[in-house]
Motif scaffolding. Structure first.
Motif, PDB file in Angstrom:
ATOM      1  N   GLY A  16     -14.473  -2.866   6.534  1.00 14.79           N
ATOM      2  CA  GLY A  16     -13.079  -2.447   6.441  1.00 14.79           C
ATOM      3  C   GLY A  16     -12.546  -2.541   5.038  1.00 14.79           C
ATOM      4  N   GLU A  17     -11.233  -2.556   4.934  1.00 13.37           N
ATOM      5  CA  GLU A  17     -10.569  -2.642   3.645  1.00 13.37           C
ATOM      6  C   GLU A  17      -9.221  -3.319   3.831  1.00 13.37           C
ATOM      7  OE1 GLU A  17     -10.012   1.261   2.169  1.00 13.37           O
ATOM      8  OE2 GLU A  17      -8.814   1.953   3.875  1.00 13.37           O
ATOM      9  N   MET A  18      -8.694  -3.851   2.716  1.00 13.08           N
ATOM     10  CA  MET A  18      -7.409  -4.547   2.738  1.00 13.08           C
ATOM     11  C   MET A  18      -6.531  -3.971   1.642  1.00 13.08           C
ATOM     12  SD  MET A  18      -6.561  -8.633   2.547  1.00 13.08           S
ATOM     13  CE  MET A  18      -7.446  -8.855   1.011  1.00 13.08           C
ATOM     14  N   THR A  19      -5.287  -3.661   1.984  1.00  9.40           N
ATOM     15  CA  THR A  19      -4.324  -3.115   1.032  1.00  9.40           C
ATOM     16  C   THR A  19      -3.040  -3.918   1.113  1.00  9.40           C
ATOM     17  OG1 THR A  19      -3.552  -1.516   2.680  1.00  9.40           O
ATOM     18  CG2 THR A  19      -5.266  -0.773   1.150  1.00  9.40           C
ATOM     19  N   PHE A  20      -2.296  -3.917  -0.012  1.00  6.80           N
ATOM     20  CA  PHE A  20      -1.031  -4.638  -0.117  1.00  6.80           C
ATOM     21  C   PHE A  20       0.064  -3.628  -0.425  1.00  6.80           C
ATOM     22  CE2 PHE A  20      -4.419  -7.547  -1.114  1.00  6.80           C
ATOM     23  CZ  PHE A  20      -4.068  -8.715  -0.465  1.00  6.80           C
ATOM     24  N   LEU A  21       1.157  -3.697   0.319  1.00  7.39           N
ATOM     25  CA  LEU A  21       2.291  -2.788   0.153  1.00  7.39           C
ATOM     26  C   LEU A  21       3.576  -3.583   0.103  1.00  7.39           C
ATOM     27  CD1 LEU A  21       1.308  -0.103   2.825  1.00  7.39           C
ATOM     28  CD2 LEU A  21       0.928   0.035   0.363  1.00  7.39           C
ATOM     29  N   PRO A  22       4.555  -3.126  -0.663  1.00  9.49           N
ATOM     30  CA  PRO A  22       5.870  -3.796  -0.623  1.00  9.49           C
ATOM     31  C   PRO A  22       6.566  -3.474   0.698  1.00  9.49           C
ATOM     32  CG  PRO A  22       5.929  -1.892  -2.085  1.00  9.49           C
ATOM     33  CD  PRO A  22       4.498  -2.054  -1.678  1.00  9.49           C
ATOM     34  N   ALA A  23       7.085  -4.504   1.363  1.00  9.03           N
ATOM     35  CA  ALA A  23       7.758  -4.328   2.647  1.00  9.03           C
ATOM     36  C   ALA A  23       9.163  -3.816   2.437  1.00  9.03           C
ATOM     37  CB  ALA A  23       7.776  -5.640   3.424  1.00  9.03           C
ATOM     38  N   VAL A  24       9.647  -3.064   3.429  1.00 15.99           N
ATOM     39  CA  VAL A  24      11.016  -2.545   3.390  1.00 15.99           C
ATOM     40  C   VAL A  24      11.986  -3.717   3.509  1.00 15.99           C
ATOM     41  CG1 VAL A  24      12.667  -1.029   4.509  1.00 15.99           C
ATOM     42  CG2 VAL A  24      10.250  -0.391   4.414  1.00 15.99           C
ATOM     43  N   GLY A  25      12.935  -3.822   2.587  1.00 14.04           N
ATOM     44  CA  GLY A  25      13.896  -4.928   2.603  1.00 14.04           C
ATOM     45  C   GLY A  25      13.417  -6.142   1.855  1.00 14.04           C
ATOM     46  N   GLY A  26      12.265  -6.049   1.184  1.00 13.92           N
ATOM     47  CA  GLY A  26      11.720  -7.173   0.441  1.00 13.92           C
ATOM     48  C   GLY A  26      10.585  -7.831   1.182  1.00 13.92           C
ATOM     49  N   GLY A  27       9.680  -8.411   0.399  1.00 19.60           N
ATOM     50  CA  GLY A  27       8.539  -9.058   1.009  1.00 19.60           C
ATOM     51  C   GLY A  27       7.271  -8.258   0.784  1.00 19.60           C
ATOM     52  N   THR A  28       6.257  -8.616   1.569  1.00 19.58           N
ATOM     53  CA  THR A  28       4.934  -8.020   1.407  1.00 19.58           C
ATOM     54  C   THR A  28       4.391  -7.632   2.775  1.00 19.58           C
ATOM     55  OG1 THR A  28       4.550  -9.446  -0.513  1.00 19.58           O
ATOM     56  CG2 THR A  28       2.629  -8.347   0.446  1.00 19.58           C
ATOM     57  N   GLU A  29       3.672  -6.528   2.790  1.00 15.64           N
ATOM     58  CA  GLU A  29       2.967  -6.117   3.999  1.00 15.64           C
ATOM     59  C   GLU A  29       1.485  -5.990   3.651  1.00 15.64           C
ATOM     60  OE1 GLU A  29       2.852  -2.643   7.457  1.00 15.64           O
ATOM     61  OE2 GLU A  29       4.322  -2.537   5.829  1.00 15.64           O
ATOM     62  N   VAL A  30       0.657  -6.736   4.372  1.00 17.95           N
ATOM     63  CA  VAL A  30      -0.780  -6.723   4.192  1.00 17.95           C
ATOM     64  C   VAL A  30      -1.382  -5.944   5.356  1.00 17.95           C
ATOM     65  CG1 VAL A  30      -2.870  -8.093   3.894  1.00 17.95           C
ATOM     66  CG2 VAL A  30      -0.684  -8.956   3.030  1.00 17.95           C
ATOM     67  N   VAL A  31      -2.178  -4.926   5.030  1.00 21.30           N
ATOM     68  CA  VAL A  31      -2.814  -4.093   6.048  1.00 21.30           C
ATOM     69  C   VAL A  31      -4.313  -4.340   5.968  1.00 21.30           C
ATOM     70  CG1 VAL A  31      -3.166  -1.774   6.940  1.00 21.30           C
ATOM     71  CG2 VAL A  31      -0.997  -2.369   5.838  1.00 21.30           C
ATOM     72  N   MET A  32      -4.900  -4.839   7.075  1.00 16.90           N
ATOM     73  CA  MET A  32      -6.338  -5.112   7.167  1.00 16.90           C
ATOM     74  C   MET A  32      -6.940  -4.216   8.240  1.00 16.90           C
ATOM     75  SD  MET A  32      -6.282  -9.280   6.936  1.00 16.90           S
ATOM     76  CE  MET A  32      -4.963  -9.388   8.139  1.00 16.90           C
TER      77      MET A  32
END
Length: 725
Positions: A691-707
């Motif tokens: 698989g793969e892992m990506t990092f995105l800025p979350a809406v409203g602040g914060g972080t979203e990690v997609v695995m």
């Protein structure tokens, strides 16, 4: 003139003029015929010819234009062309038939009118009337002569009857002599009684052709009115009656044999005059019928000529239409077409044979071209397959620096995520200015940094020049560099773990022994001694944990794949964090239809725990900044993708740093405490799971990690087989 006529629609104007002229001439002819119908006279020959020609010319024009329209329609229905040859042939045949027909009609009309005027002229009529008068005068004179002779003989007979009896020989001799002298055929004395009965006391009939004499009532009535005589005639004789003594009813009845020739000529003259009168009255009707017959015959003749012209034009032009249609089909690509029509010695046959030879040559050349194109296509497909199978990006530039060709790997590396851009035809400086700078500097290769969707890629570029421009090959070595750094850090971690772990145990054991042995002997500030020994033992424990992390990163065991439920594993890792941190709000959502995947249960849980711990630490960092009134939130969602399972962990913590592309590198951390190996271990676990892992800025602040975890990691991580070339 043809262009002007076509734009002005000249034939439509001529058709309208012809129709109007035909209607006007028809009305004029009708008025000319009906205005002189009462006097019974014939129309003048020049007027009749003018009316006939004036009506016939627009009628023939309408007929010719109709034939032209039919020719155009037949041509358009045949091949959809203009039909100019049809029109020309029909027009030629129409002129050939219309002009002589018009001249013949004019001559026939004039000849007929001249003959009619001659036979029904006033001089001819006077001649017949004079002949008739002559014959009738002669016959009337004969009747009057018989009547006068009878009156004179009646006077003489009255005198003789006063002196002699009827039966006396003297009277009989007198009567016979009177008949001879007056050139009579017979004579008789008739006595009419009061009741109307007639008796004949004496009759002289030398020829013995007499018959019982009868004086008609009309003759008696005529004599009773005081007339001196009454005459009558028939084909055999002329009779006359004259009174001898009216009071006693005694009359002289005489007869003279009729001149049969004179009488027949008179009657014939009378019949001729009557027949002439009848013909004179019917002359206008004959005149009208003859002109109408000429008009209709002319139209029929020209119509037949136009019909024949259409048939002839069809026969002559049809091979040309077939040739035009065949040429169009050949132009559409049917090079195997051959004409099967006329191939004789005439011009059409010569043209068809030449056409067949041409199509045969074109067909052969086309087959050769198709064969060559097929070979080129196979080579092109082979080259494209090779280019598509290459993991490097390949770009071909012309002399001006515009993109001529680009394989899919180059488009994938240079295009931004979610954007569809057409690279071919654009200048390389617009697409990838970093690579364009390498080409402009004339370097044979180099390393460039290219930003793609927030990720900084490292591309190894090589350039070569050909006759048309440049060929550029580049490869994404970001992962290779990362793997190299990871391998280097793994080696460093292994060495550090080896070098540090060995003295840690003696240090810890020595410290514990000093604490146990000298703790009671230290009387001067024993608390300080205890704090120092505990600090040494605690720091040794922290070093041991760090060494354990180094060992885990350097020697991460190979995963053991089994069928596991990703929803249950994620829920277990989340449950541990919920128990440990009740001050943070946790949310969980999953796809109920998501099945199992092949994964290592321990490594999957380790990856989830590390990411959740990072999210908790990010929330703690933001809580330290904001203070009271802030409540952390961690939302976890598990769903399925084609061939993989996806886990999304979103927090409202402090967010990502500027160099987020290096966040998964070993020993890169934003915290004061920590080794920076947690996300590096997670990334390595995910890669082992395909698989793969990506990092995105979350809406409203914060972080979203997609695995993303592959459903079948062994298939996903299998290297592609080499292409058999």
């Amino acid at each position: 003139m043809q262009v002007v006529a076509r734009r002005a629609n000249l034939f439509a104007v001529i058709a309208v003029i012809a129709i109007v002229a035909f209607l006007v001439m028809t009305a004029t002819t009708w008025y000319a015929l009906t205005s002189n119908a009462d006097n019974g006279k014939l129309l003048p020959s020049d007027l009749t010819a003018s009316l006939l020609v004036g009506t016939l010319v627009p009628a023939l024009t309408i007929l010719v234009l109709f034939g032209r329209r039919m020719a155009l329609r037949r041509a358009q229905e045949s091949i959809g062309g203009t039909g100019l040859m049809h029109v020309r042939l029909v027009f030629l045949f129409s002129l050939i038939s219309a002009i002589p027909t018009l001249l013949v009609v004019v001559f026939a009309s004039w000849l007929f009118q001249s003959g009619v005027e001659f036979w029904f002229s006033d001089s001819s009529r006077g001649l017949l009337e004079n002949a008739n008068k002559l014959a009738l005068g002669y016959y009337d004179q004969a009747r009057r002569d018989v009547g006068y002779q009878t009156v004179a003989m009646a006077q003489d007979t009255r005198i003789m009857l006063n002196e002699n009896a009827v039966a006396s020989p003297t009277f009989q001799a007198f009567l016979a002599d009177a008949v001879l002298r007056r050139n009579l055929s017979m004579a008789a004395i008739v006595q009419v009684d009061a009741d109307g009965k007639q008796r004949t006391p004496i009759i002289v009939d030398p020829d013995r052709k007499g018959q019982e004499q009868r004086i008609t009532k009309d003759e008696l009535a005529q004599l009773d009115r005081g007339e001196p005589m009454a005459t009558a005639s028939n084909a055999n004789r002329i009779v006359a009656v004259a009174p001898i003594e009216r009071e006693r009813g005694i009359y002289l009845y005489t007869a003279r044999a009729s001149d049969l020739l004179a009488l027949s000529q008179g009657q014939r003259a009378e019949n001729i005059v009557q027949a002439y009168e009848v013909l004179t009255n019917r002359a206008r009707v004959l005149q009208l019928r003859f002109n109408v017959a000429l008009f209709i015959a002319s139209l029929v003749l020209v119509g037949l000529s136009i019909w024949f012209a259409l048939r002839f034009a069809d026969r002559q032009v049809k091979p040309l239409y077939e040739l035009v249609d065949a040429a169009r089909r050949v132009g559409a690509g049917n090079y195997a077409l051959r004409l099967e029509g006329r191939t004789g010695a005439d011009e059409i046959g010569l043209l068809n044979r030449a056409f067949n030879r041409m199509t045969a040559q074109i067909d052969k050349q086309t087959q050769d071209l198709l064969s060559a194109n097929r070979e080129l296509h196979e080579r092109s497909v082979f080259i494209e397959a090779v280019l598509e199978s290459v993991t490097s990006g390949i770009v071909s530039l012309d002399a001006a620096g515009e993109v001529l060709l680009m394989n899919s790997m180059a488009q994938k590396l240079l295009s931004q995520p979610g954007a569809e851009v057409e690279f071919v035809g654009r200048h390389l400086a617009e697409v990838a200015p970093q690579i364009a700078a390498v080409v402009e500097q004339g370097n044979a290769g180099g390393l460039v940094q290219y930003s793609r969707g927030g990720d900084l890629l490292t591309l190894a570029v090589k350039t070569s020049r050909d006759v048309t421009g440049h060929v550029i090959t580049f490869e994404d070595i970001t992962r290779q560099l990362l793997d190299q750094r990871t391998a280097a850090w793994s080696d460093v971690a292994r060495r550090i773990a080896h070098e540090i772990k060995n003295p840690l145990t003696p240090i810890q054991l020595a410290t514990e022994r000093l604490s146990r042995r000298y703790r009671k002997q230290i009387t001067d500030n024993p608390e300080l001694f205890e704090d120092l020994t505990r600090t040494i033992i605690r720091q040794v424990g922290d070093l041991r944990k760090m060494v354990d992390e180094f060992s885990s990163f350097a020697r991460l065991p190979k995963p053991v794949f089994r069928a596991e439920d990703p929803v249950a594993l994620t829920r277990q890792a989340l449950f541990l964090q919920e128990i440990a941190r009740p001050d943070i709000e946790f949310e969980f959502a999953s796809d109920s239809e998501l099945g199992s995947i092949d994964c290592d249960r321990h490594q999957f849980g380790q990856a989830m725990t590390n990411v959740l711990k990072n999210a908790v630490e990010a929330i703690e960092a933001k809580a330290a900044q904001i203070g009271e009134g802030y409540r952390g939130l961690i939302a976890v969602a598990v769903d399925g993708l084609p061939g993989s399972a996806r886990v999304r962990i979103r927090d409202n913590g402090i967010g990502l740093s500027q160099d987020r592309e290096r966040i998964i590198e070993p020993y890169v951390t934003t915290r004061e405490k920590g080794t920076g190996l947690g996300l590096a271990i997670v990334n390595k676990i995910i890669e082992e799971h395909g698989g793969e892992m990506t990092f995105l800025p979350a809406v409203g602040g914060g972080t979203e990690v997609v695995m993303r975890f592959a459903t079948d990691p062994l298939l996903a991580t299998r290297k592609p087989e080499a292409i058999d070339v």
